[in-house]
Design a protein around this motif. Structure first.
Motif, PDB file in Angstrom:
ATOM      1  N   VAL A   1       0.837  -1.208   0.000  1.00  0.00           N
ATOM      2  CA  VAL A   1       0.000   0.000   0.000  1.00  0.00           C
ATOM      3  C   VAL A   1       0.869   1.254   0.000  1.00  0.00           C
ATOM      4  O   VAL A   1       0.613   2.212  -0.744  1.00  0.00           O
ATOM      5  CB  VAL A   1      -0.950  -0.007   1.213  1.00  0.00           C
ATOM      6  CG1 VAL A   1      -1.693   1.329   1.320  1.00  0.00           C
ATOM      7  CG2 VAL A   1      -1.951  -1.153   1.100  1.00  0.00           C
ATOM      8  N   GLY A   2       1.926   1.246   0.806  1.00  0.00           N
ATOM      9  CA  GLY A   2       2.820   2.401   0.858  1.00  0.00           C
ATOM     10  C   GLY A   2       3.506   2.655  -0.467  1.00  0.00           C
ATOM     11  O   GLY A   2       3.585   3.806  -0.933  1.00  0.00           O
ATOM     12  N   LEU A   3       4.000   1.599  -1.093  1.00  0.00           N
ATOM     13  CA  LEU A   3       4.679   1.755  -2.378  1.00  0.00           C
ATOM     14  C   LEU A   3       3.709   2.226  -3.455  1.00  0.00           C
ATOM     15  O   LEU A   3       4.064   3.081  -4.280  1.00  0.00           O
ATOM     16  CB  LEU A   3       5.324   0.425  -2.786  1.00  0.00           C
ATOM     17  CG  LEU A   3       6.073   0.415  -4.121  1.00  0.00           C
ATOM     18  CD1 LEU A   3       7.211   1.431  -4.108  1.00  0.00           C
ATOM     19  CD2 LEU A   3       6.611  -0.988  -4.422  1.00  0.00           C
TER      20      LEU A   3
ATOM     21  N   ALA B   1      -5.255   4.767  -6.134  1.00  0.00           N
ATOM     22  CA  ALA B   1      -4.998   3.338  -6.315  1.00  0.00           C
ATOM     23  C   ALA B   1      -4.599   2.692  -4.998  1.00  0.00           C
ATOM     24  O   ALA B   1      -5.029   1.572  -4.685  1.00  0.00           O
ATOM     25  CB  ALA B   1      -3.909   3.126  -7.363  1.00  0.00           C
ATOM     26  N   ALA B   2      -3.779   3.395  -4.204  1.00  0.00           N
ATOM     27  CA  ALA B   2      -3.349   2.857  -2.909  1.00  0.00           C
ATOM     28  C   ALA B   2      -4.533   2.709  -1.964  1.00  0.00           C
ATOM     29  O   ALA B   2      -4.623   1.729  -1.206  1.00  0.00           O
ATOM     30  CB  ALA B   2      -2.296   3.770  -2.291  1.00  0.00           C
TER      31      ALA B   2
ATOM     32  N   VAL C   1      -9.735  -9.472   4.496  1.00  0.00           N
ATOM     33  CA  VAL C   1      -9.296  -9.985   5.791  1.00  0.00           C
ATOM     34  C   VAL C   1     -10.360  -9.793   6.868  1.00  0.00           C
ATOM     35  O   VAL C   1     -10.709 -10.743   7.582  1.00  0.00           O
ATOM     36  CB  VAL C   1      -7.978  -9.306   6.220  1.00  0.00           C
ATOM     37  CG1 VAL C   1      -7.625  -9.700   7.656  1.00  0.00           C
ATOM     38  CG2 VAL C   1      -6.850  -9.702   5.271  1.00  0.00           C
ATOM     39  N   ILE C   2     -10.872  -8.587   7.003  1.00  0.00           N
ATOM     40  CA  ILE C   2     -11.781  -8.278   8.107  1.00  0.00           C
ATOM     41  C   ILE C   2     -13.244  -8.599   7.768  1.00  0.00           C
ATOM     42  O   ILE C   2     -13.925  -9.313   8.526  1.00  0.00           O
ATOM     43  CB  ILE C   2     -11.655  -6.794   8.518  1.00  0.00           C
ATOM     44  CG1 ILE C   2     -10.208  -6.472   8.884  1.00  0.00           C
ATOM     45  CG2 ILE C   2     -12.594  -6.499   9.688  1.00  0.00           C
ATOM     46  CD1 ILE C   2      -9.656  -7.288  10.039  1.00  0.00           C
ATOM     47  N   ILE C   3     -13.729  -8.102   6.643  1.00  0.00           N
ATOM     48  CA  ILE C   3     -15.140  -8.293   6.313  1.00  0.00           C
ATOM     49  C   ILE C   3     -15.426  -9.749   5.953  1.00  0.00           C
ATOM     50  O   ILE C   3     -16.354 -10.370   6.489  1.00  0.00           O
ATOM     51  CB  ILE C   3     -15.572  -7.376   5.153  1.00  0.00           C
ATOM     52  CG1 ILE C   3     -15.281  -5.914   5.487  1.00  0.00           C
ATOM     53  CG2 ILE C   3     -17.061  -7.586   4.835  1.00  0.00           C
ATOM     54  CD1 ILE C   3     -16.015  -5.393   6.695  1.00  0.00           C
ATOM     55  N   TYR C   4     -14.604 -10.307   5.030  1.00  0.00           N
ATOM     56  CA  TYR C   4     -14.873 -11.665   4.567  1.00  0.00           C
ATOM     57  C   TYR C   4     -14.342 -12.727   5.520  1.00  0.00           C
ATOM     58  O   TYR C   4     -15.105 -13.533   6.061  1.00  0.00           O
ATOM     59  CB  TYR C   4     -14.272 -11.872   3.178  1.00  0.00           C
ATOM     60  CG  TYR C   4     -14.275 -13.324   2.733  1.00  0.00           C
ATOM     61  CD1 TYR C   4     -15.468 -13.983   2.487  1.00  0.00           C
ATOM     62  CD2 TYR C   4     -13.083 -14.036   2.577  1.00  0.00           C
ATOM     63  CE1 TYR C   4     -15.494 -15.312   2.090  1.00  0.00           C
ATOM     64  CE2 TYR C   4     -13.092 -15.359   2.188  1.00  0.00           C
ATOM     65  CZ  TYR C   4     -14.283 -15.998   1.950  1.00  0.00           C
ATOM     66  OH  TYR C   4     -14.298 -17.320   1.579  1.00  0.00           O
TER      67      TYR C   4
ATOM     68  N   PHE D   1      -8.291  -0.821   0.905  1.00  0.00           N
ATOM     69  CA  PHE D   1      -9.659  -1.214   1.221  1.00  0.00           C
ATOM     70  C   PHE D   1      -9.925  -2.655   0.794  1.00  0.00           C
ATOM     71  O   PHE D   1     -10.626  -3.402   1.494  1.00  0.00           O
ATOM     72  CB  PHE D   1     -10.659  -0.278   0.555  1.00  0.00           C
ATOM     73  CG  PHE D   1     -12.089  -0.583   0.908  1.00  0.00           C
ATOM     74  CD1 PHE D   1     -12.570  -0.318   2.182  1.00  0.00           C
ATOM     75  CD2 PHE D   1     -12.943  -1.151  -0.018  1.00  0.00           C
ATOM     76  CE1 PHE D   1     -13.887  -0.614   2.529  1.00  0.00           C
ATOM     77  CE2 PHE D   1     -14.257  -1.456   0.312  1.00  0.00           C
ATOM     78  CZ  PHE D   1     -14.728  -1.176   1.590  1.00  0.00           C
ATOM     79  N   ALA D   2      -9.378  -3.067  -0.351  1.00  0.00           N
ATOM     80  CA  ALA D   2      -9.551  -4.442  -0.806  1.00  0.00           C
ATOM     81  C   ALA D   2      -8.946  -5.420   0.189  1.00  0.00           C
ATOM     82  O   ALA D   2      -9.542  -6.464   0.502  1.00  0.00           O
ATOM     83  CB  ALA D   2      -8.902  -4.623  -2.178  1.00  0.00           C
TER      84      ALA D   2
END
Length: 311
Positions: free
Chosen positions: A118-120, A129-130, A141-144, A135-136
């Motif tokens: 994400v940082g890069l 885009a980051a 990880v969290i939602i699904y 969010f994806a």
């Protein structure tokens, strides 16, 4: 016996809790490379279809970030689900349930790669885009993984959004924005995901039942699942034609998408007519294999079309 409500922490005496000295191959397996290949390819398709141009080095960097974030999410997913994986024939030999990699190492690798990707992406490409990339990862990880998979048969329907973001990320890497065209690419994968995974769930039903995962065939039965699969393919087929209507793609893509969609519907009809108990879900296995080919082929057609039109 561990069930779906069991904490992801394995017992202290189990191989999954102890961990071992994993090889490079074990750590690479944590990244779910086969899933990553689909993610990377769809992200590349979004990048190629987007209007405008991006320097090849920056384009490579964007795709690398998508790949690393996908692998990182896969590693965290395996860390959290190692108790379920140990109960399923299909997954019991993965590095964590088999004890070849320590859980803390898998989690640390996943978190580190997420932060790096994400940082890069933000520093080298753009923060739109980051932001979508971050969010994806959060969604998967969290939602699904944490919020849906163990508790609702709609896990794949809602959770499928996580895997649908890559073409939007590739698009945003070039344009710096989100458009109706990129949302259409998102929608193609979102609608593709349920019939793809439910085909797998049909012939892996006993695995999911044993692990207590409420996949649709487990809680609603095979017949209902098959009707849902057919319904999604019927909606997906015309939606996959929208890129041409929106000007994102041309007639080359249109022709491929129409044929591929018709074959997807046909595969769902074959699953509907099959007696899975007597055929070992042959049609469902074939539909699962075709669904992977479908996604690769439809985005390959998008890339070829974009290249031919000089985008």
């Amino acid at each position: 016996m561990i069930n779906a409500t069991t904490s992801p922490e394995a017992t202290a005496s189990s191989p999954a809790a102890r961990g071992g000295e994993g090889t490079t191959r074990d750590y690479f397996e944590l990244l779910k490379p086969r899933v990553m290949s689909l993610v990377v390819f769809s992200g590349f398709a979004g990048l190629m279809a987007a209007p405008g141009h991006i320097h090849p080095l920056l384009g490579f960097t964007a795709i690398l970030c998508i790949a690393l974030a996908s692998g990182a999410a896969g590693a965290i997913n395996m860390w959290y689900e190692r108790d379920l994986d140990s109960l399923m024939k299909r997954t019991k030999d993965r590095p964590l349930p088999a004890g070849r990699v320590a859980p803390d190492d898998a989690l640390a690798m996943g978190l580190f790669l997420t932060a790096c990707s994400v940082g890069l992406m933000g520093l080298a490409i753009n923060w739109v885009a980051a932001g979508i990339l971050a969010f994806a990862s959060f969604f998967y990880v969290i939602i699904y993984t944490v919020g849906l998979k163990r508790y609702t048969p709609q896990n794949i329907v809602i959770g499928g959004a996580a895997g649908a973001f890559p073409p939007m990320i590739g698009w945003a890497a070039v344009t710096g924005d989100v458009s109706w065209a990129s949302l259409t690419l998102f929608l193609i994968i979102f609608l593709w995901t349920p019939p793809h995974f439910w085909a797998l769930a049909l012939f892996s039903n006993e695995d999911y039942r044993r692990a207590g995962v409420p996949m649709l065939p487990v809680v609603a039965g095979e017949r209902h699942t098959k009707w849902q699969m057919l319904a999604y393919t019927l909606v997906l087929a015309p939606v996959a034609l929208l890129p041409t209507w929106l000007g994102t793609a041309g007639v080359v893509y249109l022709a491929f998408a129409a044929v591929l969609g018709a074959l997807f519907i046909l595969s769902a009809v074959r699953v509907m007519r099959e007696d899975g108990a007597s055929t070992n879900h042959k049609a469902a296995r074939q539909m699962f294999g075709y669904s992977i080919l479908y996604l690769f082929a439809i985005f390959a057609a998008l890339i070829v079309d974009a290249t031919a039109r000089g985008l």
